[in-house]
Design an enzyme around this catalytic site. Structure first.
Site, short mmCIF file in Angstrom:
data_model
loop_
_atom_site.label_atom_id
_atom_site.label_comp_id
_atom_site.label_asym_id
_atom_site.label_seq_id
_atom_site.Cartn_x
_atom_site.Cartn_y
_atom_site.Cartn_z
N LYS A 118 1.17 -16.54 26.25
CA LYS A 118 -0.19 -16.14 26.65
C LYS A 118 -0.52 -14.84 25.96
O LYS A 118 0.38 -14.04 25.66
CB LYS A 118 -0.24 -15.94 28.17
N HIS A 158 -17.78 -25.32 34.98
CA HIS A 158 -17.58 -26.32 33.92
C HIS A 158 -16.85 -27.55 34.44
O HIS A 158 -17.29 -28.68 34.26
CB HIS A 158 -16.76 -25.71 32.77
N1 NAD Z 1 -11.58 -24.51 31.70
C1 NAD Z 1 -10.37 -25.01 31.49
O1 NAD Z 1 -10.10 -25.67 30.49
C2 NAD Z 1 -9.31 -24.83 32.54
C3 NAD Z 1 -8.00 -25.29 32.30
C4 NAD Z 1 -7.04 -25.18 33.30
C5 NAD Z 1 -7.38 -24.60 34.51
N2 NAD Z 1 -8.66 -24.14 34.72
C6 NAD Z 1 -8.98 -23.53 36.01
O2 NAD Z 1 -9.93 -24.34 36.69
C7 NAD Z 1 -10.83 -23.52 37.44
C8 NAD Z 1 -12.27 -23.81 37.05
O3 NAD Z 1 -12.44 -23.60 35.65
P1 NAD Z 1 -13.90 -23.63 34.98
O4 NAD Z 1 -13.68 -23.59 33.52
O5 NAD Z 1 -14.72 -24.70 35.59
O6 NAD Z 1 -14.46 -22.21 35.45
P2 NAD Z 1 -15.97 -21.79 35.68
O7 NAD Z 1 -16.00 -20.30 35.69
O8 NAD Z 1 -16.88 -22.51 34.74
O9 NAD Z 1 -16.31 -22.34 37.14
C9 NAD Z 1 -15.79 -21.79 38.31
C10 NAD Z 1 -16.87 -21.92 39.38
O10 NAD Z 1 -16.30 -21.49 40.63
C11 NAD Z 1 -17.27 -20.72 41.29
N3 NAD Z 1 -16.60 -19.87 42.28
C12 NAD Z 1 -15.95 -18.70 42.09
N4 NAD Z 1 -15.48 -18.24 43.26
C13 NAD Z 1 -15.80 -19.14 44.20
C14 NAD Z 1 -15.58 -19.25 45.59
N5 NAD Z 1 -14.90 -18.31 46.25
N6 NAD Z 1 -16.06 -20.33 46.25
C15 NAD Z 1 -16.73 -21.28 45.58
N7 NAD Z 1 -16.99 -21.24 44.25
C16 NAD Z 1 -16.53 -20.19 43.57
C17 NAD Z 1 -17.97 -19.96 40.19
O11 NAD Z 1 -19.23 -19.45 40.61
C18 NAD Z 1 -18.09 -21.04 39.12
O12 NAD Z 1 -19.27 -21.80 39.28
C19 NAD Z 1 -10.39 -22.08 37.18
O13 NAD Z 1 -9.47 -21.71 38.20
C20 NAD Z 1 -9.65 -22.18 35.87
O14 NAD Z 1 -8.69 -21.15 35.73
C21 NAD Z 1 -9.60 -24.24 33.76
#
Ligand code: NAD
Length: 360
Positions: free
Chosen positions: A82, A185
């Site tokens: 990382k 997303h």
């Molecule tokens: N994007 C990737 O490829 C990927 C890969 C592996 C893991 N993840 C994990 O998956 C999760 C989502 O990723 P993403 O890319 O959709 O992120 P993102 O930032 O697009 O979406 C996260 C959403 O969660 C909401 N949020 C934050 N705190 C909250 C709470 N307490 N209650 C309700 N909603 C809340 C945010 O407002 C946002 O709309 C993250 O934990 C990320 O680390 C993402």
């Protein structure tokens, strides 16, 4: 200080930690390489204004070790690593800084391959790529795998279907009720796939714009962020923050399965995975479901083809979540322990293959 630091590296078996500083661009970066038994260390680049250097090093070590397990269990031939860049992505990210970061990666001679994470995106990787081929998550027009999130969402959805088959006896989600915490997303894309299949979807989000989009475009039911834990559902899909499964929330859950993308959902892996077992809630381990972006990005190195990459995302995750759930049943261990064993078996196989070759 250095003695203490080596103790940390020794205890968690890290191979290498590299600090990079560039006076001209102001780059302050740390790359942690945890394990390269399966291949080059592969992990995202997080750009964040860490309050202290200690916070930064803590984060990069923790995240790089997690990548070893995620990539190994995901069935790709990459180790765990990382990178973090200390700074505010909105203010401090410049072409010079990203290129300096690219040269730092290049200097590692292929031991580390950087992708995207919080604070970096596919367009940044186009700039990093001017200095090194050892970066991934490039847009498709540049030979990369395009949106990491969409590939992750594809994997999470397919993983949920496979887990549903193991737990409910059918992969169909038609008629099932699923609650989703966070419609960013991944949560949004997941909600869309679930609605298309005929599931009832309940969502929450702290961002009113994302919430309204889901409500308007997908016709989902909305509850407050606090109420999401109390919903009577078949599946709860955490897609927002880590550590949300803890002493306070677990006793409130009324679901049969937890399956979402958020990283490190269990506050305490051991304690909270056992609490879920006591309540007959199946935990479809987060990193088994969310490895789709990594699998997709790995295809950049064999010539990207979306159809082939997405087929591997769905195929590997389907196979692995089934393996984990069955291993947990057969060995009477938690799914977290089963996932750990699956990852460690793959790493050990790679080590055995090398020693067989050397011993010939
Ligand atoms: N994007 C990737 O490829 C990927 C890969 C592996 C893991 N993840 C994990 O998956 C999760 C989502 O990723 P993403 O890319 O959709 O992120 P993102 O930032 O697009 O979406 C996260 C959403 O969660 C909401 N949020 C934050 N705190 C909250 C709470 N307490 N209650 C309700 N909603 C809340 C945010 O407002 C946002 O709309 C993250 O934990 C990320 O680390 C993402």
């Amino acid at each position: 200080m250095s003695k203490v630091f080596f103790e940390v590296l020794q205890k968690e078996e890290f191979e290498q930690v590299v600090y990079g500083y560039d006076k001209f661009s102001g780059l302050k970066a740390i790359i942690a390489i945890h394990n390269t038994a399966l291949g080059p260390a592969f992990g995202g680049t997080r750009m964040y204004p860490y309050a202290s250097e200690d916070d930064a090093i803590y984060d990069v070590l923790r995240l790089s070790k997690a990548m070893t397990y995620k990539n190994a269990a995901g069935g790709i031939n990459f180790g765990g690593g990382k990178a973090i860049i200390i700074g505010d992505a909105k203010k401090d990210k410049t072409e010079d800084l990203l290129r300096a970061y690219g040269r730092l990666i290049e200097g590692l001679g292929g031991r580390f391959i950087g992708g995207v994470d919080i604070g970096t995106d596919e367009d940044d990787m186009v700039i990093v790529h001017q200095e090194t081929n050892n970066c991934t998550a490039l847009p498709e027009a540049y030979g990369g795998g395009g949106s990491t999130s969409m590939a992750t969402a594809h994997g999470v959805y397919n993983g949920i279907k496979a887990a549903a088959d193991e737990v409910f006896g059918s992969p169909s989600l038609n008629g099932k009720t699923v609650s989703i915490q966070g419609v960013g997303h991944i949560g949004f894309a997941l909600a869309q796939s679930l609605k298309n299949e005929g599931a009832k979807v309940i969502v929450c989000d702290v961002d009113p714009t994302n919430l309204k989009k889901a409500q308007d475009e997908l016709n989902v039911e909305v509850v407050s962020p606090e109420e999401i834990y109390d919903q009577e559902v078949d599946i709860f899909a955490p897609c927002a923050m880590g550590a949300i499964l803890n002493d306070n929330t677990i006793p409130r859950l009324k679901c049969k399965m937890i399956a979402g993308s958020a990283n490190n959902q269990l506050k305490d892996e051991d304690k909270h995975s056992k609490m879920l077992v006591e309540r007959n809630i199946v935990f479809a381990v987060d990193y088994i479901l969310s490895v789709g972006g990594c699998i997709n990005n790995s295809h950049q190195f064999i010539g990207y083809n979306r159809e082939r990459a997405y087929a591997q995302v769905a195929g590997n995750i389907t196979t692995n979540i089934r393996k984990v759930l069955r291993m947990s049943q057969e060995k009477n261990i938690t799914t977290v322990e089963a996932a750990r064993q699956l990852a460690e078996q793959r790493i050990q196989s790679a080590i055995n293959r090398k020693s067989w070759f050397l011993n010939k």
